[in-house]
Design a protein around this motif. Structure first.
Motif, mmCIF file in Angstrom:
data_model
loop_
_atom_site.group_PDB
_atom_site.id
_atom_site.type_symbol
_atom_site.label_atom_id
_atom_site.label_comp_id
_atom_site.label_asym_id
_atom_site.label_seq_id
_atom_site.Cartn_x
_atom_site.Cartn_y
_atom_site.Cartn_z
ATOM 1 N N GLY A 203 -9.398 6.495 -17.434
ATOM 2 C CA GLY A 203 -9.349 4.997 -16.869
ATOM 3 C C GLY A 203 -7.618 4.262 -16.468
ATOM 4 N N LYS A 204 -7.183 5.623 -15.759
ATOM 5 C CA LYS A 204 -5.685 5.294 -15.701
ATOM 6 C C LYS A 204 -5.747 5.031 -13.606
ATOM 7 N N LEU A 205 -6.816 5.790 -13.541
ATOM 8 C CA LEU A 205 -6.932 5.722 -11.790
ATOM 9 C C LEU A 205 -7.372 4.473 -11.656
ATOM 10 N N TYR A 206 -8.143 3.732 -12.462
ATOM 11 C CA TYR A 206 -8.451 2.395 -12.158
ATOM 12 C C TYR A 206 -8.139 1.081 -12.371
ATOM 13 N N ALA A 207 -7.340 1.629 -13.463
ATOM 14 C CA ALA A 207 -6.346 0.699 -13.850
ATOM 15 C C ALA A 207 -5.712 0.253 -12.106
ATOM 16 N N GLY A 208 -4.640 1.580 -12.137
ATOM 17 C CA GLY A 208 -4.157 1.405 -10.884
ATOM 18 C C GLY A 208 -4.632 0.695 -9.388
ATOM 19 N N VAL A 209 -5.732 0.976 -9.119
ATOM 20 C CA VAL A 209 -6.753 1.053 -8.385
ATOM 21 C C VAL A 209 -6.656 -1.237 -8.255
ATOM 22 N N ILE A 210 -7.235 -1.112 -9.655
ATOM 23 C CA ILE A 210 -7.293 -2.810 -10.180
ATOM 24 C C ILE A 210 -6.418 -3.215 -9.381
ATOM 25 N N ALA A 211 -4.751 -3.214 -10.290
ATOM 26 C CA ALA A 211 -3.917 -3.665 -9.802
ATOM 27 C C ALA A 211 -3.122 -3.898 -8.645
ATOM 28 N N ILE A 212 -3.134 -2.832 -7.779
ATOM 29 C CA ILE A 212 -2.503 -2.529 -6.700
ATOM 30 C C ILE A 212 -3.689 -4.097 -5.634
ATOM 31 N N ALA A 213 -4.992 -3.846 -5.980
ATOM 32 C CA ALA A 213 -5.733 -4.796 -4.973
ATOM 33 C C ALA A 213 -5.417 -6.047 -5.329
ATOM 34 N N ALA B 191 0.563 -1.307 -0.367
ATOM 35 C CA ALA B 191 -0.260 -0.444 -0.428
ATOM 36 C C ALA B 191 0.891 1.655 0.192
ATOM 37 N N LEU B 192 1.842 1.450 1.103
ATOM 38 C CA LEU B 192 2.745 2.522 0.770
ATOM 39 C C LEU B 192 3.675 2.872 -0.110
ATOM 40 N N THR B 193 3.814 2.012 -1.193
ATOM 41 C CA THR B 193 4.965 1.995 -1.960
ATOM 42 C C THR B 193 4.461 2.395 -3.195
ATOM 43 N N THR B 194 2.945 2.424 -3.600
ATOM 44 C CA THR B 194 2.200 3.492 -3.994
ATOM 45 C C THR B 194 3.021 5.318 -3.774
ATOM 46 N N ILE B 195 3.463 5.469 -2.824
ATOM 47 C CA ILE B 195 3.551 6.616 -2.406
ATOM 48 C C ILE B 195 4.631 7.249 -2.978
ATOM 49 N N GLY B 196 5.921 6.712 -3.561
ATOM 50 C CA GLY B 196 7.228 6.426 -4.393
ATOM 51 C C GLY B 196 6.441 7.116 -5.860
ATOM 52 N N ALA B 197 5.586 6.423 -6.025
ATOM 53 C CA ALA B 197 5.199 7.783 -7.923
ATOM 54 C C ALA B 197 5.436 9.241 -7.554
ATOM 55 N N TRP B 198 5.011 10.068 -6.497
ATOM 56 C CA TRP B 198 5.879 11.325 -5.842
ATOM 57 C C TRP B 198 6.902 12.112 -5.758
ATOM 58 N N ILE B 199 7.357 10.519 -5.385
ATOM 59 C CA ILE B 199 8.661 10.769 -5.378
ATOM 60 C C ILE B 199 10.102 10.921 -6.788
ATOM 61 N N GLY B 200 9.583 10.221 -8.030
ATOM 62 C CA GLY B 200 9.961 9.695 -9.228
ATOM 63 C C GLY B 200 10.400 8.171 -8.751
ATOM 64 N N ALA B 201 9.417 7.382 -8.069
ATOM 65 C CA ALA B 201 9.522 5.586 -7.796
ATOM 66 C C ALA B 201 9.129 4.989 -8.965
ATOM 67 N N GLY B 202 7.766 6.235 -9.835
ATOM 68 C CA GLY B 202 7.304 5.062 -10.530
ATOM 69 C C GLY B 202 5.900 4.508 -9.653
ATOM 70 N N THR B 203 6.370 3.029 -10.202
ATOM 71 C CA THR B 203 5.144 1.993 -9.256
ATOM 72 C C THR B 203 4.113 2.644 -9.775
ATOM 73 N N LEU B 204 2.990 1.782 -9.497
ATOM 74 C CA LEU B 204 1.612 1.311 -9.867
ATOM 75 C C LEU B 204 0.737 3.236 -9.704
ATOM 76 N N GLY B 205 1.462 3.575 -7.629
ATOM 77 C CA GLY B 205 1.032 4.790 -7.859
ATOM 78 C C GLY B 205 0.918 5.783 -9.584
ATOM 79 N N GLN B 206 1.867 5.587 -9.705
ATOM 80 C CA GLN B 206 2.119 6.740 -11.117
ATOM 81 C C GLN B 206 1.105 6.591 -11.723
ATOM 82 N N LEU B 207 0.002 5.408 -11.734
ATOM 83 C CA LEU B 207 -1.281 5.408 -12.440
ATOM 84 C C LEU B 207 -2.287 6.606 -11.767
ATOM 85 N N LEU B 208 -2.107 5.949 -10.280
ATOM 86 C CA LEU B 208 -3.090 6.895 -9.691
ATOM 87 C C LEU B 208 -3.033 8.813 -10.152
ATOM 88 N N ARG B 209 -1.051 8.700 -10.088
ATOM 89 C CA ARG B 209 -1.227 10.253 -10.270
ATOM 90 C C ARG B 209 -1.391 10.684 -10.892
#
Length: 230
Positions: free
Chosen positions: A180-190, A153-171
């Motif tokens: 649809g990027k937001l939903y794709a990221g949520v579904i993949a993380i879940a 769950a916390l790895t998602t925040i990595g997108a805000w410091i340039g780490a990529g991850t699925l959080g990038q889709l949320l961002r």
């Protein structure tokens, strides 16, 4: 082919989602692995030297109270952007869960069982590996499962410091959810979280001893028992 708006981006751009998913898993897995390498000996030490437990757990507790965004931002000032600050922060958070859990797991082993094993002729190392580790393992795995889910769950925040991850889709998807990027990221993380939870629950069930401690001692030390009986 897939026109449902919640999943259209996921299937139409699966290569992008997969790349972010791999980044997410690598950062989460690396952080959890480092945390395990530190927490296993540290948790065992705290179970043996009780006087160290309060200061060490207190220090880790202080780290855990730091808001994740603030912690990530502070680390960026020291090590720059990218995966490195994310791994440092995620490892620190996982340590709080793992060290306490491992210490409790070894403390929960019945002293009478350990004493019985010593009475059979086992030395300290044998008692640890043949008795304490098998009995503590289910609790340890349960703690690893919780730490893994928290880390994912916390790895998602990595997108805000340039780490990529699925959080990038949320961002990227937050300003315009219709892409649809937001939903794709949520579904993949879940999906990752659910698969991880199921996997660790299965491992936890396999590791859970179904036999009584006395029988575990007998199966682990057939030679000393036969010698005593003869």
């Amino acid at each position: 082919m897939f026109d449902f708006p919640l999943t259209k981006y996921l299937f139409d751009h699966f290569d992008v989602v997969w790349e972010r998913m791999v980044e997410h898993l690598v950062i989460s897995g690396t952080s959890l692995g480092i945390a395990l390498l530190i927490s296993l000996p540290l948790g065992l030490l705290l179970s043996r030297v009780r006087v160290l437990a309060t200061p060490v757990l207190g220090l880790l507790g202080i780290i855990y109270t730091i808001p994740s965004f603030a912690f990530f931002a502070v680390l960026v000032g020291f090590v720059g952007i990218g995966a490195q600050p994310a791994i440092i922060a995620l490892t620190s958070y996982a340590l709080v869960i793992l060290v306490r859990n491992i210490m409790v797991a070894f403390n929960s082993v019945d002293p009478a069982v350990k004493e019985a094993a010593r009475g059979m002729g086992m030395n300290g190392g044998q008692v640890l590996w043949r008795i304490e580790v098998p009995l503590a393992l289910p609790i340890v795995i349960a703690g690893v499962r919780i730490a893994a889910l928290s880390t994912i769950a916390l790895t998602t925040i990595g997108a805000w410091i340039g780490a990529g991850t699925l959080g990038q889709l949320l961002r990227d998807g937050l300003p315009n959810p219709s892409t649809g990027k937001l939903y794709a990221g949520v579904i993949a993380i879940a999906a990752i979280a659910i698969a991880t939870d199921i996997l660790f629950r299965l491992v936890e069930r396999l590791a859970n001893p179904t036999r009584k401690p006395a029988r575990r001692i007998q199966s682990a030390t057939p030679q000393p028992i036969s010698g005593l009986q003869s």
